[in-house]
Design a protein around this motif. Structure first.
Motif, short mmCIF file in Angstrom:
data_model
loop_
_atom_site.label_atom_id
_atom_site.label_comp_id
_atom_site.label_asym_id
_atom_site.label_seq_id
_atom_site.Cartn_x
_atom_site.Cartn_y
_atom_site.Cartn_z
N ASN A 29 -57.10 12.99 -0.87
CA ASN A 29 -56.89 13.99 0.17
C ASN A 29 -57.27 13.33 1.48
O ASN A 29 -58.01 12.35 1.49
N GLN A 30 -56.75 13.84 2.59
CA GLN A 30 -56.99 13.08 3.81
C GLN A 30 -58.32 13.38 4.47
O GLN A 30 -58.77 12.64 5.33
N LYS A 31 -58.98 14.45 4.04
CA LYS A 31 -60.23 14.76 4.69
C LYS A 31 -61.38 14.03 4.00
O LYS A 31 -61.48 14.06 2.77
N GLY A 32 -62.21 13.37 4.78
CA GLY A 32 -63.41 12.77 4.20
C GLY A 32 -64.32 13.89 3.73
O GLY A 32 -64.34 14.96 4.34
N GLY A 33 -65.01 13.68 2.63
CA GLY A 33 -65.96 14.67 2.17
C GLY A 33 -65.38 15.76 1.30
O GLY A 33 -66.08 16.71 0.94
N SER A 34 -64.12 15.66 0.91
CA SER A 34 -63.55 16.70 0.06
C SER A 34 -63.97 16.52 -1.40
O SER A 34 -63.77 17.42 -2.22
N GLY A 35 -64.56 15.38 -1.71
CA GLY A 35 -65.10 15.18 -3.05
C GLY A 35 -64.34 14.17 -3.89
O GLY A 35 -64.48 14.13 -5.12
N MET B 83 -60.12 19.93 -2.68
CA MET B 83 -60.33 20.56 -1.36
C MET B 83 -61.37 21.64 -1.49
O MET B 83 -61.63 22.15 -2.57
N ASP B 84 -62.02 21.98 -0.35
CA ASP B 84 -62.90 23.14 -0.43
C ASP B 84 -62.16 24.35 0.15
O ASP B 84 -61.08 24.21 0.72
N ALA B 85 -62.73 25.52 -0.05
CA ALA B 85 -62.00 26.74 0.29
C ALA B 85 -62.18 27.10 1.75
O ALA B 85 -62.75 28.14 2.09
N SER B 86 -61.70 26.24 2.65
CA SER B 86 -61.81 26.54 4.08
C SER B 86 -60.45 26.32 4.72
O SER B 86 -59.61 25.58 4.20
N ALA B 87 -60.26 26.97 5.87
CA ALA B 87 -59.00 26.80 6.59
C ALA B 87 -58.81 25.34 6.99
O ALA B 87 -57.71 24.80 6.90
N LEU B 88 -59.91 24.67 7.37
CA LEU B 88 -59.80 23.27 7.80
C LEU B 88 -59.27 22.40 6.67
O LEU B 88 -58.41 21.54 6.86
N ASP B 89 -59.82 22.61 5.47
CA ASP B 89 -59.35 21.82 4.32
C ASP B 89 -57.92 22.19 3.97
O ASP B 89 -57.12 21.34 3.58
N ALA B 90 -57.59 23.48 4.12
CA ALA B 90 -56.23 23.91 3.80
C ALA B 90 -55.23 23.20 4.71
O ALA B 90 -54.21 22.70 4.27
N TRP B 91 -55.57 23.11 6.02
CA TRP B 91 -54.66 22.45 6.96
C TRP B 91 -54.49 20.97 6.62
O TRP B 91 -53.38 20.45 6.64
N SER B 92 -55.60 20.30 6.33
CA SER B 92 -55.45 18.87 6.06
C SER B 92 -54.78 18.63 4.72
O SER B 92 -54.09 17.63 4.52
#
Ligand SMILES: Nc1ncnc2c1ncn2[C@@H]1O[C@H](COP(=O)(O)OP(=O)(O)O)[C@@H](O)[C@H]1O
Ligand SMILES: [Mg+2]
Length: 223
Positions: free
Chosen positions: A9-15, A113-122
Motif C-alpha cells: 500500500n502506498q501509505k507508510g505505517g499501514s502495516g 489499511m486502517d479504517a480512516s479516510a486518509l488510508d481510504a484515499w491512499s
C-alpha cells in the motif's frame, strides 16, 4: 514455483512489514515443513532489520531485494523456485518501481489499511495500480483492515466505502490494534514465537485467519 504474495500500500505505517512477517510466521506455524521466504523490497529494510533483533531465528528466511531495481521481477521468480511461499514486503509508495514490479510478479496482492479516510484515499491509488498491473481478477488482490476496532461506526463506513467501485474482496478477517505487534517485532519475533505475552493468542488467531483467507481467495484451500 511457490506462490507469491505482495503486501503493498502506498501509505507508510499501514502495516505492510508487520503483516508480512506475521503472515510468514502463521504459514510456518501451520506447517513447519513449508518453505517460507520474506522478500524485503523496501529500501528502509525493516523486515531485514527485524531478523537481527532477536535471539531465536525466524522459522522463515528473509532476503533483501530492495536494490534489485528492474531485475526485481526476475529475482523474485528465480528465488520463488526454492520456496513454497514468498511474501514480498513492498515500499510505501506506488511511485516506487519496486511496488509495481512486485505486484506484477505476485499471485496475490494484500493491501493493508486502517479504517480512516486518509488510508481510504491512499488505498484508492494503490488499487488503481493493481488494476493496471494485474487486471480486475477478484482472486488477485484483497484489502485487509489493520489496527481496527470493528465495533465502531467509522470502521463500518470506511469498509462500505472501500467496497464501492472495487473489484477485489475485502477480507472478512481483520487485525486489531494490539501492543503485541509492536513489541514482538522489536524482540525479533512474530506473535507466533514471542514468549510470555498474554495477548499473543488473539493475535495468532487473527493472523492465522487472514493467512487462511488469502489461500481461500487464491483457490488453494477450500472455505
Ligand atoms: N495491528 C497493529 N497493532 C499495533 N501496532 C501496529 C499494528 N500494525 C502495525 N503496527 C505498528 O505500526 C507501525 C507501522 O507498521 P509497519 O508494519 O512498519 O507499516 P509499513 O511497513 O506499512 O510502513 C509500527 O510501529 C508497527 O509496530
Ligand atoms: Mg514497512
Amino acid at each position: 514455483m511457490g506462490i507469491v504474495i505482495a503486501v503493498a500500500n502506498q501509505k507508510g505505517g499501514s502495516g505492510k512489514t508487520t503483516l508480512s512477517l506475521n503472515l510468514a510466521g502463521a504459514y510456518c506455524d501451520d506447517d513447519p515443513e513449508l518453505r517460507v521466504l520474506v522478500v524485503d523490497a523496501d529500501s528502509q529494510s525493516s523486515s531485514v532489520r527485524a531478523t537481527g533483533a532477536g535471539e531465536a531465528p525466524y522459522p522463515f528466511t528473509v532476503v533483501n531485494l530492495a536494490a534489485a531495481g528492474k531485475n526485481l521481477d526476475r529475482e523474485i521468480k528465480r528465488i520463488a523456485n526454492d520456496y513454497d511461499l514468498v511474501i514480498v514486503d513492498c515500499p510505501p509508495s506506488v511511485h516506487d518501481k519496486n511496488t509495481e514490479v512486485a505486484v506484477g510478479a505476485s499471485n496475490f496482492v494484500l493491501v493493508p489499511m486502517d479504517a480512516s479516510a486518509l488510508d481510504a484515499w491512499s488505498t484508492v491509488g494503490m488499487l488503481q495500480l493493481v488494476r493496471r498491473t494485474i487486471g480486475s481478477n477478484p482472486k488477485g488482490c484483497g484489502i485487509v483492515f489493520n489496527r481496527v476496532n470493528t465495533k465502531t461506526t467509522g470502521y463500518a463506513e470506511v469498509r462500505a466505502a472501500m467496497a464501492e467501485d472495487n473489484p477485489y474482496p475485502i477480507l472478512k478477517n481483520t487485525i486489531a490494534l494490539r501492543e503485541i505487534y509492536k513489541t514482538s517485532i522489536g524482540m525479533g519475533a512474530t506473535v507466533f514465537s514471542v514468549r510470555g505475552q498474554r495477548t499473543a493468542k488473539q493475535a495468532k488467531d487473527e493472523i492465522t485467519a487472514v493467512a487462511k483467507e488469502i489461500l481461500t481467495i487464491v483457490g488453494l484451500i477450500e472455505d
